[in-house]
Design a protein around this motif. Structure first.
Motif, PDB file in Angstrom:
ATOM      1  N   TYR A  10     -11.321  18.991  -9.913  1.00 28.70           N
ATOM      2  CA  TYR A  10     -10.686  19.757  -8.843  1.00 28.70           C
ATOM      3  C   TYR A  10     -11.645  19.912  -7.671  1.00 28.70           C
ATOM      4  CZ  TYR A  10      -6.929  20.598 -12.066  1.00 28.70           C
ATOM      5  OH  TYR A  10      -5.878  20.398 -12.928  1.00 28.70           O
ATOM      6  N   GLU A  11     -11.065  20.167  -6.505  1.00 30.92           N
ATOM      7  CA  GLU A  11     -11.897  20.355  -5.317  1.00 30.92           C
ATOM      8  C   GLU A  11     -12.820  21.563  -5.478  1.00 30.92           C
ATOM      9  OE1 GLU A  11     -12.937  18.713  -3.089  1.00 30.92           O
ATOM     10  OE2 GLU A  11     -11.513  17.055  -2.918  1.00 30.92           O
ATOM     11  N   HIS A  12     -13.885  21.559  -4.662  1.00 34.21           N
ATOM     12  CA  HIS A  12     -14.984  22.478  -4.915  1.00 34.21           C
ATOM     13  C   HIS A  12     -14.776  23.898  -4.397  1.00 34.21           C
ATOM     14  CE1 HIS A  12     -17.721  18.673  -5.276  1.00 34.21           C
ATOM     15  NE2 HIS A  12     -16.871  18.801  -6.261  1.00 34.21           N
ATOM     16  N   GLY A  13     -13.755  24.095  -3.565  1.00 29.45           N
ATOM     17  CA  GLY A  13     -13.503  25.454  -3.072  1.00 29.45           C
ATOM     18  C   GLY A  13     -13.154  26.374  -4.223  1.00 29.45           C
ATOM     19  N   PRO A  14     -13.396  27.693  -4.059  1.00 27.78           N
ATOM     20  CA  PRO A  14     -13.140  28.623  -5.157  1.00 27.78           C
ATOM     21  C   PRO A  14     -11.681  28.556  -5.607  1.00 27.78           C
ATOM     22  CG  PRO A  14     -13.917  29.780  -3.172  1.00 27.78           C
ATOM     23  CD  PRO A  14     -13.866  28.328  -2.833  1.00 27.78           C
ATOM     24  N   ALA A  15     -11.481  28.354  -6.906  1.00 30.40           N
ATOM     25  CA  ALA A  15     -10.144  28.340  -7.530  1.00 30.40           C
ATOM     26  C   ALA A  15      -9.203  27.315  -6.913  1.00 30.40           C
ATOM     27  CB  ALA A  15      -9.529  29.734  -7.477  1.00 30.40           C
ATOM     28  N   SER A  16      -9.750  26.259  -6.336  1.00 30.28           N
ATOM     29  CA  SER A  16      -8.877  25.256  -5.721  1.00 30.28           C
ATOM     30  C   SER A  16      -8.020  24.587  -6.785  1.00 30.28           C
ATOM     31  CB  SER A  16      -9.717  24.205  -4.997  1.00 30.28           C
ATOM     32  OG  SER A  16      -8.849  23.192  -4.503  1.00 30.28           O
ATOM     33  N   GLU A  17      -6.757  24.376  -6.459  1.00 29.55           N
ATOM     34  CA  GLU A  17      -5.837  23.646  -7.345  1.00 29.55           C
ATOM     35  C   GLU A  17      -5.676  22.205  -6.855  1.00 29.55           C
ATOM     36  OE1 GLU A  17      -4.403  24.436 -10.242  1.00 29.55           O
ATOM     37  OE2 GLU A  17      -5.511  26.318 -10.178  1.00 29.55           O
ATOM     38  N   THR A  18      -6.445  21.824  -5.840  1.00 28.30           N
ATOM     39  CA  THR A  18      -6.329  20.471  -5.298  1.00 28.30           C
ATOM     40  C   THR A  18      -7.116  19.501  -6.163  1.00 28.30           C
ATOM     41  OG1 THR A  18      -6.201  21.397  -3.090  1.00 28.30           O
ATOM     42  CG2 THR A  18      -6.666  19.039  -3.235  1.00 28.30           C
ATOM     43  N   ILE A  19      -6.435  18.455  -6.597  1.00 30.79           N
ATOM     44  CA  ILE A  19      -7.108  17.471  -7.453  1.00 30.79           C
ATOM     45  C   ILE A  19      -7.963  16.547  -6.588  1.00 30.79           C
ATOM     46  CG2 ILE A  19      -6.724  15.524  -9.010  1.00 30.79           C
ATOM     47  CD1 ILE A  19      -4.335  17.016 -10.133  1.00 30.79           C
ATOM     48  N   ARG A  20      -9.178  16.324  -7.058  1.00 31.40           N
ATOM     49  CA  ARG A  20     -10.147  15.494  -6.325  1.00 31.40           C
ATOM     50  C   ARG A  20     -10.225  14.087  -6.915  1.00 31.40           C
ATOM     51  NH1 ARG A  20     -16.179  15.086  -7.093  1.00 31.40           N
ATOM     52  NH2 ARG A  20     -17.094  14.915  -5.010  1.00 31.40           N
ATOM     53  N   VAL A  21     -10.330  14.009  -8.253  1.00 34.67           N
ATOM     54  CA  VAL A  21     -10.470  12.720  -8.954  1.00 34.67           C
ATOM     55  C   VAL A  21      -9.666  12.768 -10.246  1.00 34.67           C
ATOM     56  CG1 VAL A  21     -12.084  11.095 -10.068  1.00 34.67           C
ATOM     57  CG2 VAL A  21     -12.855  12.400  -8.073  1.00 34.67           C
TER      58      VAL A  21
ATOM     59  N   ILE B 171       0.834  -1.206   0.000  1.00 34.32           N
ATOM     60  CA  ILE B 171       0.000   0.000   0.000  1.00 34.32           C
ATOM     61  C   ILE B 171       0.867   1.254   0.000  1.00 34.32           C
ATOM     62  CG2 ILE B 171      -1.591   1.315   1.515  1.00 34.32           C
ATOM     63  CD1 ILE B 171      -2.890  -0.728  -0.427  1.00 34.32           C
ATOM     64  N   ALA B 172       2.005   1.174   0.687  1.00 33.76           N
ATOM     65  CA  ALA B 172       2.916   2.333   0.661  1.00 33.76           C
ATOM     66  C   ALA B 172       3.378   2.575  -0.778  1.00 33.76           C
ATOM     67  CB  ALA B 172       4.096   2.081   1.586  1.00 33.76           C
ATOM     68  N   ARG B 173       3.710   1.498  -1.503  1.00 33.84           N
ATOM     69  CA  ARG B 173       4.162   1.658  -2.901  1.00 33.84           C
ATOM     70  C   ARG B 173       3.041   2.193  -3.786  1.00 33.84           C
ATOM     71  NH1 ARG B 173       6.787  -3.188  -2.372  1.00 33.84           N
ATOM     72  NH2 ARG B 173       5.255  -4.273  -3.659  1.00 33.84           N
ATOM     73  N   LEU B 174       1.832   1.674  -3.571  1.00 37.39           N
ATOM     74  CA  LEU B 174       0.701   2.170  -4.374  1.00 37.39           C
ATOM     75  C   LEU B 174       0.397   3.637  -4.054  1.00 37.39           C
ATOM     76  CD1 LEU B 174      -1.745  -0.885  -4.370  1.00 37.39           C
ATOM     77  CD2 LEU B 174      -0.619   0.128  -6.366  1.00 37.39           C
ATOM     78  N   GLY B 175       0.567   3.992  -2.776  1.00 35.00           N
ATOM     79  CA  GLY B 175       0.363   5.396  -2.380  1.00 35.00           C
ATOM     80  C   GLY B 175       1.358   6.304  -3.094  1.00 35.00           C
ATOM     81  N   GLU B 176       2.618   5.842  -3.179  1.00 34.80           N
ATOM     82  CA  GLU B 176       3.633   6.645  -3.896  1.00 34.80           C
ATOM     83  C   GLU B 176       3.281   6.742  -5.377  1.00 34.80           C
ATOM     84  OE1 GLU B 176       7.338   4.694  -3.020  1.00 34.80           O
ATOM     85  OE2 GLU B 176       7.114   5.149  -0.881  1.00 34.80           O
ATOM     86  N   ALA B 177       2.814   5.625  -5.943  1.00 36.90           N
ATOM     87  CA  ALA B 177       2.409   5.635  -7.360  1.00 36.90           C
ATOM     88  C   ALA B 177       1.252   6.613  -7.570  1.00 36.90           C
ATOM     89  CB  ALA B 177       2.006   4.228  -7.789  1.00 36.90           C
ATOM     90  N   ALA B 178       0.317   6.614  -6.619  1.00 35.88           N
ATOM     91  CA  ALA B 178      -0.832   7.528  -6.729  1.00 35.88           C
ATOM     92  C   ALA B 178      -0.353   8.976  -6.708  1.00 35.88           C
ATOM     93  CB  ALA B 178      -1.815   7.267  -5.588  1.00 35.88           C
ATOM     94  N   GLU B 179       0.601   9.285  -5.845  1.00 35.11           N
ATOM     95  CA  GLU B 179       1.086  10.675  -5.764  1.00 35.11           C
ATOM     96  C   GLU B 179       1.881  11.060  -7.019  1.00 35.11           C
ATOM     97  OE1 GLU B 179      -0.215  12.655  -3.736  1.00 35.11           O
ATOM     98  OE2 GLU B 179      -1.062  11.203  -2.341  1.00 35.11           O
ATOM     99  N   ARG B 180       2.584  10.088  -7.617  1.00 35.44           N
ATOM    100  CA  ARG B 180       3.252  10.385  -8.899  1.00 35.44           C
ATOM    101  C   ARG B 180       2.202  10.715  -9.959  1.00 35.44           C
ATOM    102  NH1 ARG B 180       6.548   5.793  -7.565  1.00 35.44           N
ATOM    103  NH2 ARG B 180       5.350   4.441  -8.947  1.00 35.44           N
ATOM    104  N   ALA B 181       1.112   9.949  -9.938  1.00 34.65           N
ATOM    105  CA  ALA B 181       0.029  10.200 -10.908  1.00 34.65           C
ATOM    106  C   ALA B 181      -0.588  11.582 -10.686  1.00 34.65           C
ATOM    107  CB  ALA B 181      -1.028   9.102 -10.801  1.00 34.65           C
ATOM    108  N   VAL B 182      -0.727  11.971  -9.430  1.00 29.68           N
ATOM    109  CA  VAL B 182      -1.292  13.302  -9.130  1.00 29.68           C
ATOM    110  C   VAL B 182      -0.371  14.392  -9.683  1.00 29.68           C
ATOM    111  CG1 VAL B 182      -1.889  14.918  -7.274  1.00 29.68           C
ATOM    112  CG2 VAL B 182      -2.536  12.504  -7.074  1.00 29.68           C
ATOM    113  N   ALA B 183       0.936  14.221  -9.478  1.00 28.93           N
ATOM    114  CA  ALA B 183       1.892  15.240  -9.955  1.00 28.93           C
ATOM    115  C   ALA B 183       1.824  15.352 -11.482  1.00 28.93           C
ATOM    116  CB  ALA B 183       3.295  14.885  -9.488  1.00 28.93           C
TER     117      ALA B 183
END
Ligand SMILES: O=C(O)CCC(=O)C(=O)O
Length: 267
Positions: free
Chosen positions: A72-83, A31-43
């Motif tokens: 992206y997340e629902h807050g105004p102008a959020s740069e946080t990826i949601r999905v 799961i730690a490896r998959l978590g790192e893979a997920a964060e690479r995908a986010v970047a």
């Protein structure tokens, strides 16, 4: 019998409840490896998102970069990826997960085929204090126009973090999968057809999927599901992979991604 195929009690739970849980399937190292893979995908998605085509649905920002959709997340102008969907294309480790026998063997049982292919794959991020909820919905109404076998598109949720009520674990309405595609809320919003009319299911039957990181929840394409926002200081990330009979193209790219059956299907 294959090692990971569904036991009779699991198959009957899926049939009656619309979901079945297998806890602690992946080790903490995996799961730690998959978590790192997920964060690479986010970047990578963040970079691709800067060149994509932006649009809003009910006030929320989406970007399409080729066939990749980034919410992206629902807050105004959020740069946080949601999905991110389809996420497996962004990282080899996430792509390899599609062939994992712990997922593929139960999926063959649920699809009712000896071989399966991927329909779509998402990464849902739910960052601490920021991750928004998902209104009650079924997945099938999103797919009905693109698939001729919408009843045969089971999902598996793979938890990358411990999922709790506080961090917005997914919730499923037990038994809500039995009546096909249900009517939408019809409130004039852009997504009115996709959020399920609350008169058509029994909210008291909701089951919070409180499971440890590394657990699997297989659930039916007609199951009504959703979740609350993440009100905690810890993330609730999860992958959702959706399979179909082998030989059919994926939802967004139109490409074929058959799952490789371990040992050529002999186990
Ligand atoms: O991740 C969640 O809590 C819900 C996800 C969901 O409903 C979906 O991706 O269709």
């Amino acid at each position: 019998m294959s090692i990971f195929e569904l036991a009779a009690d699991e198959a009957s739970a899926y049939e009656s409840d619309g979901f079945v849980i297998r806890e602690n399937v992946f080790s903490s190292a995996e799961i730690a490896r998959l978590g790192e893979a997920a964060e690479r995908a986010v970047a990578l998605a963040a970079r691709l998102g800067r060149q994509g085509k932006t649009y809003t649905l009910d006030g929320n920002r989406f970007v399409d970069a080729d066939h990749l959709t980034i919410q992206y997340e629902h807050g105004p102008a959020s740069e946080t990826i949601r999905v991110i969907e389809p996420v497996h294309e962004l990282d080899a480790e996430l792509d390899a997960l599609i062939d994992d026998p712990r997922i593929v063997e139960p999926m063959c049982d649920l699809v009712g085929c000896e071989q399966v292919s991927l329909w779509t794959g998402k990464l849902n991020l739910k960052r601490p204090r920021e991750g928004s909820g998902f209104r009650w919905h079924q997945d099938s109404p999103y797919w009905i126009h693109d698939s001729s076998h919408v009843d045969r598109l089971p999902n598996v949720l793979i938890t990358l973090d411990d999922a709790t009520e506080a961090n917005g674990c997914m919730r499923i309405i037990r038994g809500s999968h039995t009546n096909g595609c249900l009517p939408g809320i019809g409130d004039g919003s852009q997504l009115e057809g996709f959020f399920t009319d609350p008169a058509c299911f029994d909210e008291t039957q909701q089951v919070p999927l409180v499971v440890a990181a590394g657990s699997l929840v297989f659930f039916h394409p007609h199951s009504v599901h959703g979740s609350q926002p993440n009100a905690s200081d810890v993330a609730r990330r999860a992958l959702i992979l959706t399979y179909q009979p082998a030989g059919f193209p994926m939802l967004k790219s139109g490409e074929l991604r058959n799952a490789v059956v371990p040992n050529g299907g002999v186990s």
